[in-house]
Design a protein around this motif. Structure first.
Motif, mmCIF file in Angstrom:
data_model
loop_
_atom_site.group_PDB
_atom_site.id
_atom_site.type_symbol
_atom_site.label_atom_id
_atom_site.label_comp_id
_atom_site.label_asym_id
_atom_site.label_seq_id
_atom_site.Cartn_x
_atom_site.Cartn_y
_atom_site.Cartn_z
ATOM 1 N N ASN A 160 -62.747 29.518 37.217
ATOM 2 C CA ASN A 160 -62.890 28.174 38.088
ATOM 3 C C ASN A 160 -62.037 27.045 37.153
ATOM 4 O OD1 ASN A 160 -64.475 29.368 40.091
ATOM 5 N ND2 ASN A 160 -66.497 28.942 38.960
ATOM 6 N N ALA A 161 -62.423 27.136 35.938
ATOM 7 C CA ALA A 161 -61.711 26.227 34.987
ATOM 8 C C ALA A 161 -60.109 26.249 35.169
ATOM 9 C CB ALA A 161 -62.019 26.268 33.374
ATOM 10 N N VAL A 162 -59.643 27.518 35.108
ATOM 11 C CA VAL A 162 -58.206 27.469 34.933
ATOM 12 C C VAL A 162 -57.817 27.215 36.642
ATOM 13 C CG1 VAL A 162 -56.433 29.420 35.372
ATOM 14 C CG2 VAL A 162 -58.112 29.502 33.599
ATOM 15 N N GLN A 163 -58.258 27.522 37.500
ATOM 16 C CA GLN A 163 -57.930 27.069 39.067
ATOM 17 C C GLN A 163 -58.173 25.624 39.336
ATOM 18 O OE1 GLN A 163 -60.641 29.349 41.352
ATOM 19 N NE2 GLN A 163 -59.366 30.989 41.556
ATOM 20 N N VAL B 7 -52.975 24.325 29.069
ATOM 21 C CA VAL B 7 -54.015 24.984 27.947
ATOM 22 C C VAL B 7 -55.324 24.361 27.669
ATOM 23 C CG1 VAL B 7 -54.188 26.276 25.768
ATOM 24 C CG2 VAL B 7 -52.397 26.516 27.125
ATOM 25 N N TRP B 8 -54.775 22.902 27.179
ATOM 26 C CA TRP B 8 -55.914 21.894 26.942
ATOM 27 C C TRP B 8 -56.572 21.342 28.068
ATOM 28 C CZ3 TRP B 8 -58.583 21.380 22.898
ATOM 29 C CH2 TRP B 8 -59.293 20.409 22.675
ATOM 30 N N GLY B 9 -55.886 21.535 29.352
ATOM 31 C CA GLY B 9 -56.712 21.020 30.564
ATOM 32 C C GLY B 9 -57.536 22.142 31.100
ATOM 33 N N VAL B 10 -57.186 23.587 30.737
ATOM 34 C CA VAL B 10 -58.149 24.813 31.070
ATOM 35 C C VAL B 10 -59.711 24.683 30.302
ATOM 36 C CG1 VAL B 10 -58.625 27.024 30.824
ATOM 37 C CG2 VAL B 10 -56.708 26.093 31.474
#
Length: 343
Positions: free
Chosen positions: A337-340, A263-266
């Motif tokens: 894009n951020a999730v991928q 989650v924080w990575g997204v």
């Protein structure tokens, strides 16, 4: 014996036999245990599980050090000012610091409409008393007294009783309202101007202290802080490392450590996608995503389409709000894009 007497004797004997039979049956029912049906049987008692309430504050080495620094200042009589971006956990940290002082806690939330009357108190009504004297029949005397009822504000009550005051988001109040705190911090008195009170000020309790919190000046609705007030505060920044941030998400949203990391990575990837929108990196937004996914039983996995949709629902509006783009379609693509990109 006549036929009538014989018939009467037979009836009396039959009645006695029935009474004896009923008596024996009742004794048998009282002595035998009553059979219980399934609905009458008591279920086995279950041991009550003690539920421990979750704290708003998550204890890590980093937060413990910050609390220790803040407590050191407050014990010395100096108010502290916790600053940091929205969703950094300033209010939860302030509540924890205040609770450790073993004093009652009062919370005031700043806004542009708050006035001196809200802080100091004001007139809340009138009390009327009437005295009628007719002791002497020819003399009639009537006396009416009207008194204004003054109710002290939260600030006055906290200062008089030695509470720890949390002035949350104080920079959202107008500077002229916050000027009231200069006398409190410098002379340790609260001026009562404009309250129609006979006394000019209220002395401050020795144990009274204040924890201020605020967002940076670039946030909407935030007034510029007065230098005269800031000179009297000790400012501590609430900016956690990634490890502490992930621990907060894990604890408060009740997810696994690796899920909190996703989650924080997204949010970190979205921050890189929209560099000018610095406010996107918010613990509050991360908690929304993790909590919705957890309660809806959605896998916190970048390859899960439902998880991607949750991220878009939470973050697309934030991208627009921080001027990362001007339409929801563009914002949703940026979030996707951020999730991928998240591993």
């Amino acid at each position: 014996m006549s036929a009538q007497n014989q018939t009467s004797s037979r009836r009396t004997a039959a009645q006695k036999n029935r009474e004896n039979l009923n008596r024996k049956r009742n004794q048998s029912q009282r002595s035998a245990p009553a059979a219980r049906g399934p609905q009458d049987q008591k279920p086995p008692e279950k041991k009550e599980e003690k539920k421990q309430g979750r704290k708003n504050y998550v204890e890590t080495e980093e937060t413990k050090r910050l609390i220790k620094r803040a407590d050191r200042c407050l014990m010395s009589g100096y108010p502290i000012h916790l600053t940091g971006r929205s969703g950094a956990g300033k209010t939860a940290l302030a509540l924890e610091i205040a609770a450790r002082r073993d004093r009652p806690v009062t919370v005031i939330t700043g806004n542009h409409e708050i006035t001196n009357e809200d802080l100091l108190g004001g007139i809340t009504g009138l009390t009327s008393t009437k005295l009628v004297d007719n002791f002497i029949r020819q003399v009639y005397k009537k006396e009416v007294n009207i008194k204004e009822n003054w109710t002290p504000g939260k600030l006055v009550e906290a200062a008089e009783k030695g509470h720890t005051l949390i002035y949350d988001e104080f920079s959202r109040s107008r500077p002229e309202t916050n000027n009231l705190f200069l006398s409190i911090l410098e002379e340790r008195v609260i001026p009562l101007y404009g309250t129609k009170q006979n006394k000019s000020h209220v002395p401050v309790h020795p144990e009274f202290n204040i924890i201020f919190t605020s967002n940076p000046i670039e946030y909407a609705g935030v007034f510029e802080k007065q230098d005269a007030l800031m000179d009297r505060l000790i400012t501590l920044e609430v900016a956690y490392t990634q490890r502490t941030t992930e621990s907060i998400i894990q604890h408060k949203a009740d997810v696994k450590q690796k899920e909190a990391k996703v989650v924080w990575g997204v949010l970190k990837n979205l921050q890189e996608e929209v560099k000018e929108a610095e406010g996107l990196l918010s613990i509050r937004s991360a908690l929304m995503i993790a909590t919705i996914a957890q309660k809806a039983e959605i896998s916190i996995n970048p390859e899960d389409e439902e998880f991607t949709q949750v991220c878009q629902d939470v973050l697309s509006g934030e991208v627009i709000r921080f001027e990362g783009t001007d339409t929801f379609a563009k914002a949703s693509r940026l979030v996707k894009n951020a999730v991928q990109k998240t591993k």
